[in-house]
Design a protein around this motif. Sequence first.
Motif, PDB file in Angstrom:
ATOM      1  N   VAL A   1       1.234   3.267   7.315  1.00  0.00           N
ATOM      2  CA  VAL A   1       1.068   4.365   6.243  1.00  0.00           C
ATOM      3  C   VAL A   1       1.692   5.709   6.751  1.00  0.00           C
ATOM      4  CG1 VAL A   1      -0.093   5.490   4.516  1.00  0.00           C
ATOM      5  CG2 VAL A   1      -0.656   2.963   4.878  1.00  0.00           C
ATOM      6  N   LYS A   2       1.054   5.868   8.009  1.00  0.00           N
ATOM      7  CA  LYS A   2       1.533   7.370   8.541  1.00  0.00           C
ATOM      8  C   LYS A   2       3.027   7.219   8.913  1.00  0.00           C
ATOM      9  CE  LYS A   2      -2.815   8.918   9.796  1.00  0.00           C
ATOM     10  NZ  LYS A   2      -3.802   9.185  10.938  1.00  0.00           N
TER      11      LYS A   2
ATOM     12  N   SER B   1       1.054  -1.186  -0.077  1.00  0.00           N
ATOM     13  CA  SER B   1       0.009  -0.017   0.132  1.00  0.00           C
ATOM     14  C   SER B   1       0.883   1.123  -0.203  1.00  0.00           C
ATOM     15  CB  SER B   1      -0.816  -0.026   1.118  1.00  0.00           C
ATOM     16  OG  SER B   1      -0.469   0.671   2.371  1.00  0.00           O
TER      17      SER B   1
ATOM     18  N   THR C   1       0.189  13.978  12.878  1.00  0.00           N
ATOM     19  CA  THR C   1       0.214  12.710  13.171  1.00  0.00           C
ATOM     20  C   THR C   1       1.106  12.230  14.487  1.00  0.00           C
ATOM     21  OG1 THR C   1       1.739  12.242  11.717  1.00  0.00           O
ATOM     22  CG2 THR C   1      -0.259  11.625  11.288  1.00  0.00           C
TER      23      THR C   1
ATOM     24  N   GLN D   1       5.052   7.681   5.878  1.00  0.00           N
ATOM     25  CA  GLN D   1       5.083   9.003   5.297  1.00  0.00           C
ATOM     26  C   GLN D   1       5.911  10.023   6.252  1.00  0.00           C
ATOM     27  OE1 GLN D   1       0.914   9.752   5.382  1.00  0.00           O
ATOM     28  NE2 GLN D   1       0.536   9.070   3.149  1.00  0.00           N
TER      29      GLN D   1
ATOM     30  N   THR E   1      -4.090   8.072  15.906  1.00  0.00           N
ATOM     31  CA  THR E   1      -4.803   7.580  14.764  1.00  0.00           C
ATOM     32  C   THR E   1      -5.950   7.091  15.268  1.00  0.00           C
ATOM     33  OG1 THR E   1      -2.903   7.040  13.440  1.00  0.00           O
ATOM     34  CG2 THR E   1      -5.042   5.892  12.747  1.00  0.00           C
TER      35      THR E   1
ATOM     36  N   ASP F   1      -7.550  -2.430   9.747  1.00  0.00           N
ATOM     37  CA  ASP F   1      -7.496  -1.324   8.587  1.00  0.00           C
ATOM     38  C   ASP F   1      -6.727  -0.179   9.520  1.00  0.00           C
ATOM     39  OD1 ASP F   1      -8.689  -2.814   6.817  1.00  0.00           O
ATOM     40  OD2 ASP F   1     -10.593  -1.900   7.234  1.00  0.00           O
ATOM     41  N   LEU F   2      -7.108   0.125  10.617  1.00  0.00           N
ATOM     42  CA  LEU F   2      -6.570   1.084  11.407  1.00  0.00           C
ATOM     43  C   LEU F   2      -5.039   0.859  11.669  1.00  0.00           C
ATOM     44  CD1 LEU F   2      -8.680   2.072  14.575  1.00  0.00           C
ATOM     45  CD2 LEU F   2      -7.958   3.408  12.722  1.00  0.00           C
TER      46      LEU F   2
ATOM     47  N   HIS G   1      -9.862   8.309  14.860  1.00  0.00           N
ATOM     48  CA  HIS G   1     -10.902   7.337  14.588  1.00  0.00           C
ATOM     49  C   HIS G   1     -12.029   7.189  15.342  1.00  0.00           C
ATOM     50  CE1 HIS G   1     -12.620   3.383  13.168  1.00  0.00           C
ATOM     51  NE2 HIS G   1     -12.564   3.200  14.687  1.00  0.00           N
TER      52      HIS G   1
ATOM     53  N   ASP H   1     -12.386  -3.276  13.136  1.00  0.00           N
ATOM     54  CA  ASP H   1     -11.559  -1.983  12.474  1.00  0.00           C
ATOM     55  C   ASP H   1     -10.101  -1.970  12.815  1.00  0.00           C
ATOM     56  OD1 ASP H   1     -14.173  -0.978  11.845  1.00  0.00           O
ATOM     57  OD2 ASP H   1     -14.336   0.117  13.814  1.00  0.00           O
TER      58      ASP H   1
ATOM     59  N   GLN I   1      -3.185  -0.644   9.481  1.00  0.00           N
ATOM     60  CA  GLN I   1      -2.360  -0.337   8.350  1.00  0.00           C
ATOM     61  C   GLN I   1      -2.305   1.290   8.308  1.00  0.00           C
ATOM     62  OE1 GLN I   1      -3.964  -2.602   4.984  1.00  0.00           O
ATOM     63  NE2 GLN I   1      -3.260  -1.613   3.405  1.00  0.00           N
ATOM     64  N   ASP I   2      -3.411   1.949   8.593  1.00  0.00           N
ATOM     65  CA  ASP I   2      -3.213   3.295   8.329  1.00  0.00           C
ATOM     66  C   ASP I   2      -2.164   3.916   9.183  1.00  0.00           C
ATOM     67  OD1 ASP I   2      -5.375   3.214   7.143  1.00  0.00           O
ATOM     68  OD2 ASP I   2      -6.730   4.147   8.504  1.00  0.00           O
TER      69      ASP I   2
END
Lengths: 177, 193
Positions: free
Chosen positions: B56-57, A67, A171, B60, B82, B49-50, B86, B46, B52-53
């Motif tokens: 990703v953060k 991803s 974040t 980044q 996160t 998915d969280l 949520h 949930d 994974q988020d």
Amino acid sequence: MKHLTEDQIQSCLDAGRDPCPDEIALHLKQCGRCRDAWEEQRKLIDCLSMEPDFSLPDGFADRVVASVSGGKNRNRLRIFGVSMIAVGVLLISGYAWFILKGSGLEKYFEWIKSLGSAGARFWAMLDFAREWADGLFGERSDLALAAAMVLAIIALADRLIFKPRMALFFTSGRTIR
Amino acid sequence: MMDDSALKACIEKAVCGDADAFRDVVLAHQRLVAHVVFRMTGNAADAEDLCQDVFVKVYQNLGGFRGESKFSTWVGRIAYNTCINHLQKKRMPLFGDMRNGLEGPDDEAGEGELPDAYAEGRDLKARLEREMACLPGLQRTVLTLYHVDEMSYIEIGEMLGMPEGTVKSHLFRARKRLKERLMKKYRVEECLP
């Protein structure tokens, strides 16, 4: 000594004091009630180290990597797209600026016509751009060039500097109570 | 678990775009992130998915990690923030009891569960999980970070953005509440081994 409070027992157990301070150890020997409370607390603490009923599936790390790789490519495309638009705006504005200012620089570019059909097509494209820029900017083409440059710089800075910084701020730097 | 120098090397490589190095970073921290996310949300559906988020953060912002805290603390903090976002989006209570009002006779058999199934599942872990689910998300998280992930008060404080004393107070309150709930429902001798 009074009976031990729950907080005293928890503090003592958390600190891993074994044996615990003398007065507490002595009290525990003498007081059955506090000894029971101590044992209950110790057992609860032992149980709490059990793993929760949730774990991520095998292959989770691969999915994350896939991803973020997809996201990185999308970002690259976006940056490329914004850069190309910025370059295009700069070229058209610059061309308009040279021509409309009557600087006579056009003659230096006439060699392009001699490049065969590709050169002719490119020249036709420049003519079109010239007409478009003329109609759009008129006498204010120098201002248009400056504005286009500022916009292009802001767009690139937004992609490359501001957004990553803001994402970092939101974040990792936020404290929510 | 990866040692500090190997982790540092992985982070540096991941910042330069090395996917394998980032995979190693994810593998080294997915357990911690899963604990924070699952305990904060209390919802396994949930949680994946969280998680994974969260990663990703992490990816980044990897370039912005300056090593002022432990990397795991930094990752945990991203996971915590996160989850907060949520829960705010879902308008769920951030620090309150997720199952307010469930105490009492109806709570005995668990939500939507048949008495037989409840009786079968009365092992210690199931009991603890059931009672943990009644604690506020923050208390569940503090309990798990302290006891399962073996983090110190200071590390938990850094991760959750609160002073050491507040962490201690949440931890003590959570254990007290958990013990009271367990004692209230089960006989003392069968409640804890």
